[in-house]
Design a protein around this motif. Structure first.
Motif, short mmCIF file in Angstrom:
data_model
loop_
_atom_site.label_atom_id
_atom_site.label_comp_id
_atom_site.label_asym_id
_atom_site.label_seq_id
_atom_site.Cartn_x
_atom_site.Cartn_y
_atom_site.Cartn_z
N TYR A 178 4.72 -9.65 16.55
CA TYR A 178 3.36 -10.11 15.93
C TYR A 178 2.67 -10.99 16.86
N ILE A 197 -1.54 -5.78 15.44
CA ILE A 197 -1.07 -4.75 14.53
C ILE A 197 -2.27 -3.91 13.95
N GLU A 202 -1.99 0.00 12.48
CA GLU A 202 -1.43 0.71 11.36
C GLU A 202 -0.03 0.58 11.14
N LYS A 203 0.71 0.58 10.18
CA LYS A 203 2.11 0.62 9.97
C LYS A 203 2.48 1.83 9.39
N TYR A 204 3.88 2.18 9.90
CA TYR A 204 4.32 3.55 9.39
C TYR A 204 5.82 3.33 8.97
N GLU A 205 6.47 4.02 8.09
CA GLU A 205 7.79 4.02 7.80
C GLU A 205 8.55 5.15 8.20
N LEU A 258 8.90 -2.89 14.07
CA LEU A 258 8.54 -4.18 13.19
C LEU A 258 9.74 -4.65 12.60
N GLU A 287 10.23 0.13 10.18
CA GLU A 287 8.85 0.17 10.28
C GLU A 287 8.27 -0.03 11.53
N ALA A 316 4.92 0.39 14.17
CA ALA A 316 3.33 -0.07 14.05
C ALA A 316 2.54 0.30 15.27
#
Length: 149
Positions: free
Chosen positions: A11, A16, A18-21, A104, A117, A119
């Motif tokens: 951070y 950041i 976009e976030k993805y799992e 992340l 997670e 990003a």
């Protein structure tokens, strides 16, 4: 959802977008070590090898209680599990200049499966880092003033 490890430096160093799992391929002793909290995401990054995403630099320590004869490399590249559409989208985005993929946080979801997670992020310049620090300090001072008033 039980969060095991976070990448606080991400951070600070990145913006950041976009976030993805993503799922992660692990050995049994690595899962035990993650449950014990013996994982570090600090200098890890995600790279595509032959069209498949891998996380590099993620350190998972070996547990003393695990089998001593089976010791996977602590910093080995680990494959990430994503949908084909997500992989295609991320390959396209990371090919643009300045974009990168970073982990992340590492956590166990409701079904007790380890998830990472990740990003899509863009690196911050020194000027941007200073600006966000100043903003953070000002917000903290404003909250303290409101609390004391």
């Amino acid at each position: 959802m039980k969060i095991v490890a976070t990448n606080k430096k991400a951070y600070h160093d990145f913006e950041i977008i976009e976030k993805y799992e993503a799922g992660i391929v692990l050995a049994g002793s690595e899962v035990k070590a993650i449950r014990a909290g013996r994982v570090n995401l600090k200098d890890s990054f995600i790279k595509f090898v032959k069209g498949e995403p891998y996380v590099f630099g993620m350190h998972i320590s070996h547990l003393d209680s695990a089998n001593p004869h089976f010791k996977p490399d602590e910093k080995r590249p680990r494959k990430l599990l994503l949908h084909k559409k997500e992989i295609a989208k991320l390959i396209g985005k990371t090919s643009e200049k300045g974009y990168t993929l970073i982990p992340l946080k590492l956590y166990f979801n409701n079904k007790n499966i380890a998830k990472l997670e990740i990003a899509l992020a863009k690196g911050k310049t020194l000027h941007d880092k200073r600006e966000t620090l100043k903003k953070k300090i000002l917000d903290r001072e404003a909250k303290a003033a409101m609390k004391n008033y």
